[in-house]
Design an enzyme around this catalytic site. Structure first.
Site, PDB file in Angstrom:
ATOM      1  N   GLU A  54       0.805  -1.225   0.000  1.00  0.00           N
ATOM      2  CA  GLU A  54       0.000   0.000   0.000  1.00  0.00           C
ATOM      3  C   GLU A  54       0.839   1.277   0.000  1.00  0.00           C
ATOM      4  O   GLU A  54       1.790   1.405   0.771  1.00  0.00           O
ATOM      5  CB  GLU A  54      -0.898  -0.015   1.234  1.00  0.00           C
ATOM      6  CG  GLU A  54      -1.868   1.154   1.321  1.00  0.00           C
ATOM      7  CD  GLU A  54      -3.039   0.805   2.206  1.00  0.00           C
ATOM      8  OE1 GLU A  54      -3.912   0.035   1.737  1.00  0.00           O
ATOM      9  OE2 GLU A  54      -3.072   1.268   3.355  1.00  0.00           O
ATOM     10  N   LYS A  56       0.840   4.666   1.317  1.00  0.00           N
ATOM     11  CA  LYS A  56       0.125   5.247   2.457  1.00  0.00           C
ATOM     12  C   LYS A  56       0.995   6.315   3.109  1.00  0.00           C
ATOM     13  O   LYS A  56       2.034   6.002   3.677  1.00  0.00           O
ATOM     14  CB  LYS A  56      -0.157   4.114   3.453  1.00  0.00           C
ATOM     15  CG  LYS A  56      -0.963   4.483   4.672  1.00  0.00           C
ATOM     16  CD  LYS A  56      -1.234   3.228   5.519  1.00  0.00           C
ATOM     17  CE  LYS A  56      -2.287   3.466   6.566  1.00  0.00           C
ATOM     18  NZ  LYS A  56      -2.558   2.259   7.378  1.00  0.00           N
ATOM     19  N   LYS A 116      -8.075   2.518  -2.596  1.00  0.00           N
ATOM     20  CA  LYS A 116      -8.383   2.376  -1.173  1.00  0.00           C
ATOM     21  C   LYS A 116      -8.976   3.688  -0.699  1.00  0.00           C
ATOM     22  O   LYS A 116      -8.299   4.707  -0.607  1.00  0.00           O
ATOM     23  CB  LYS A 116      -7.073   2.069  -0.444  1.00  0.00           C
ATOM     24  CG  LYS A 116      -7.223   1.717   1.003  1.00  0.00           C
ATOM     25  CD  LYS A 116      -7.912   0.398   1.114  1.00  0.00           C
ATOM     26  CE  LYS A 116      -7.244  -0.596   2.014  1.00  0.00           C
ATOM     27  NZ  LYS A 116      -6.315  -0.148   2.970  1.00  0.00           N
ATOM     28  N   GLU A 165     -14.526  -5.274   2.792  1.00  0.00           N
ATOM     29  CA  GLU A 165     -13.798  -5.304   4.071  1.00  0.00           C
ATOM     30  C   GLU A 165     -14.726  -5.451   5.268  1.00  0.00           C
ATOM     31  O   GLU A 165     -15.724  -4.750   5.398  1.00  0.00           O
ATOM     32  CB  GLU A 165     -12.998  -4.002   4.205  1.00  0.00           C
ATOM     33  CG  GLU A 165     -12.270  -3.885   5.532  1.00  0.00           C
ATOM     34  CD  GLU A 165     -11.444  -2.622   5.616  1.00  0.00           C
ATOM     35  OE1 GLU A 165     -10.561  -2.420   4.769  1.00  0.00           O
ATOM     36  OE2 GLU A 165     -11.695  -1.822   6.537  1.00  0.00           O
ATOM     37  N   ASN A 186     -10.108  -6.823   8.296  1.00  0.00           N
ATOM     38  CA  ASN A 186      -9.240  -5.743   8.775  1.00  0.00           C
ATOM     39  C   ASN A 186      -9.014  -5.901  10.278  1.00  0.00           C
ATOM     40  O   ASN A 186      -9.962  -5.896  11.058  1.00  0.00           O
ATOM     41  CB  ASN A 186      -9.907  -4.388   8.470  1.00  0.00           C
ATOM     42  CG  ASN A 186      -8.947  -3.222   8.671  1.00  0.00           C
ATOM     43  OD1 ASN A 186      -7.766  -3.421   9.009  1.00  0.00           O
ATOM     44  ND2 ASN A 186      -9.428  -2.010   8.458  1.00  0.00           N
ATOM     45  N   GLU A 216      -5.837  -7.837   6.493  1.00  0.00           N
ATOM     46  CA  GLU A 216      -5.455  -6.433   6.345  1.00  0.00           C
ATOM     47  C   GLU A 216      -4.995  -5.841   7.673  1.00  0.00           C
ATOM     48  O   GLU A 216      -5.621  -6.072   8.711  1.00  0.00           O
ATOM     49  CB  GLU A 216      -6.651  -5.594   5.891  1.00  0.00           C
ATOM     50  CG  GLU A 216      -7.302  -6.027   4.600  1.00  0.00           C
ATOM     51  CD  GLU A 216      -8.509  -5.143   4.276  1.00  0.00           C
ATOM     52  OE1 GLU A 216      -9.124  -5.387   3.242  1.00  0.00           O
ATOM     53  OE2 GLU A 216      -8.835  -4.230   5.059  1.00  0.00           O
ATOM     54  N   SER A 217      -3.970  -5.040   7.600  1.00  0.00           N
ATOM     55  CA  SER A 217      -3.489  -4.175   8.698  1.00  0.00           C
ATOM     56  C   SER A 217      -2.653  -4.909   9.754  1.00  0.00           C
ATOM     57  O   SER A 217      -2.916  -6.063  10.095  1.00  0.00           O
ATOM     58  CB  SER A 217      -4.631  -3.466   9.436  1.00  0.00           C
ATOM     59  OG  SER A 217      -5.412  -2.723   8.550  1.00  0.00           O
TER      60      SER A 217
HETATM   61  O1  LIG Z   1      -0.778   0.234   7.524  1.00  0.00           O
HETATM   62  P1  LIG Z   1      -1.189  -1.155   7.841  1.00  0.00           P
HETATM   63  O2  LIG Z   1      -1.431  -1.417   9.285  1.00  0.00           O
HETATM   64  O3  LIG Z   1      -0.235  -2.151   7.213  1.00  0.00           O
HETATM   65  O4  LIG Z   1      -2.618  -1.401   7.150  1.00  0.00           O
HETATM   66  C1  LIG Z   1      -2.785  -1.337   5.739  1.00  0.00           C
HETATM   67  C2  LIG Z   1      -4.292  -1.334   5.394  1.00  0.00           C
HETATM   68  O5  LIG Z   1      -4.837  -2.542   5.865  1.00  0.00           O
HETATM   69  C3  LIG Z   1      -4.996  -0.129   6.019  1.00  0.00           C
HETATM   70  O6  LIG Z   1      -4.439   1.007   5.475  1.00  0.00           O
HETATM   71  C4  LIG Z   1      -6.502  -0.150   5.817  1.00  0.00           C
HETATM   72  C5  LIG Z   1      -7.305  -1.233   5.873  1.00  0.00           C
HETATM   73  N1  LIG Z   1      -8.580  -0.891   5.640  1.00  0.00           N
HETATM   74  C6  LIG Z   1      -8.640   0.421   5.436  1.00  0.00           C
HETATM   75  C7  LIG Z   1      -9.736   1.234   5.137  1.00  0.00           C
HETATM   76  C8  LIG Z   1      -9.514   2.562   4.919  1.00  0.00           C
HETATM   77  C9  LIG Z   1      -8.244   3.104   5.047  1.00  0.00           C
HETATM   78  C10 LIG Z   1      -7.140   2.302   5.346  1.00  0.00           C
HETATM   79  C11 LIG Z   1      -7.337   0.958   5.535  1.00  0.00           C
END
Ligand SMILES: O=P(O)(O)OC[C@@H](O)[C@@H](O)c1c[nH]c2ccccc12
Length: 269
Positions: A54, A56, A116, A165, A186, A216-217
């Protein structure tokens, strides 16, 4: 007001301003000039755990993460490290992203691109396609069920694949009921912004076989990729640790290598 509601207020305000400036017809025209959308699904279904990387800059929880002056160059690094797709955050107020970032990344890489954002209207789906995205994120927590169903249908009619999601069991059920073919679980609760790394482990089995599962995340490194793969992840979506860590190309390559770990070979695809 929850963080998600605050974010959605900002999204609605920005969206209204763009809709004033750019008529839907212009977006449709731009979209018609794009090459057909790339199909990410077979890539996600390939053996092992695929990596979605991503672009970001900021997050509501941590503020500025990285000064990404050249998102296209970062995306090229991700692609050459072996990312199966690139996620581009386009939300402006809290994540400091834009559709310009999406367009720049599209021009630089061949892999599928995910827009995103907090998509609440079909106008945003047309924006995604007009700027070269292949996949659009739909967040269950941000949408009524009717809206979720109709945005999935609309996205498909535009040629976009959807990543739906969820963060809770109820949201996974809603995603499945809505017909999602790719579900992202997520680990971050968008109402509190807290990350619970056990989320995927708890919820993955609620996603029916045949539906792609993305974690995710909160993925910090290769070890997490292996663990999530053992819990049934087909892919992981990684932002923060890639933009804040060491050189992105090799950081992605390390995650890709973990996703091909022999311990994950006997997973059903
Ligand atoms: O930065 P991380 O913890 O690696 O996560 C990425 C991504 O999953 C996260 O940016 C995200 C997951 N769902 C979202 C919805 C909106 C904005 C952002 C996100």
């Amino acid at each position: 007001m929850s963080v998600l509601e605050e974010i959605l207020d900002g999204v609605r305000a920005d969206l209204a301003a763009r809709q004033e400036r750019i008529p839907l017809g212009n977006l449709k025209e731009l979209a018609s000039k794009q090459p057909p959308a790339r199909d990410v699904t077979p890539l996600l279904r390939s053996p092992g755990v695929s990596i979605l990387a991503e672009v970001k800059r900021s997050s509501p929880s941590k503020g500025s993460l990285a000064d990404i002056s050249d998102p296209a160059a970062l995306a090229v690094d991700y692609e050459s490290g072996g990312a199966v797709a690139i996620s581009v955050l386009t939300e402006g107020q809290r994540f400091n992203g834009s559709l310009d970032d999406l367009r720049a990344v599209r021009a630089a890489v061949d892999v599928p691109i995910l827009r995103k954002d907090f998509i609440i209207t079909s106008y945003q789906l047309w924006e995604a396609r007009a700027h070269g995205a292949d996949v659009a994120l739909l967040i269950v927590a941000a949408l009524e069920q009717n809206a979720l169903v109709s945005l999935i249908e609309r996205a498909e009619s535009i040629g976009l694949t959807t990543l739906v999601e969820a963060h809770t069991a109820d949201e996974v059920h809603r995603a499945v009921d809505a017909g999602a073919r790719i579900i992202g679980i997520n680990a971050r609760d968008l109402n509190t912004l807290e990350v619970d790394t056990s989320t995927f482990h708890r919820l993955a089995s609620l996603v029916p076989d045949g539906v792609v599962r993305i974690a995710e995340s909160g993925v910090r490194g290769p070890h997490d990729v292996i663990e999530l793969g053992q819990d049934g992840a087909d892919a992981v979506l990684v932002g923060e640790s890639l933009v804040t860590g060491k050189e992105p190309r090799s950081a992605v390559a390390d995650l890709v290598a973990a996703g091909a770990h022999p311990a994950l070979n006997n997973r059903s695809q």
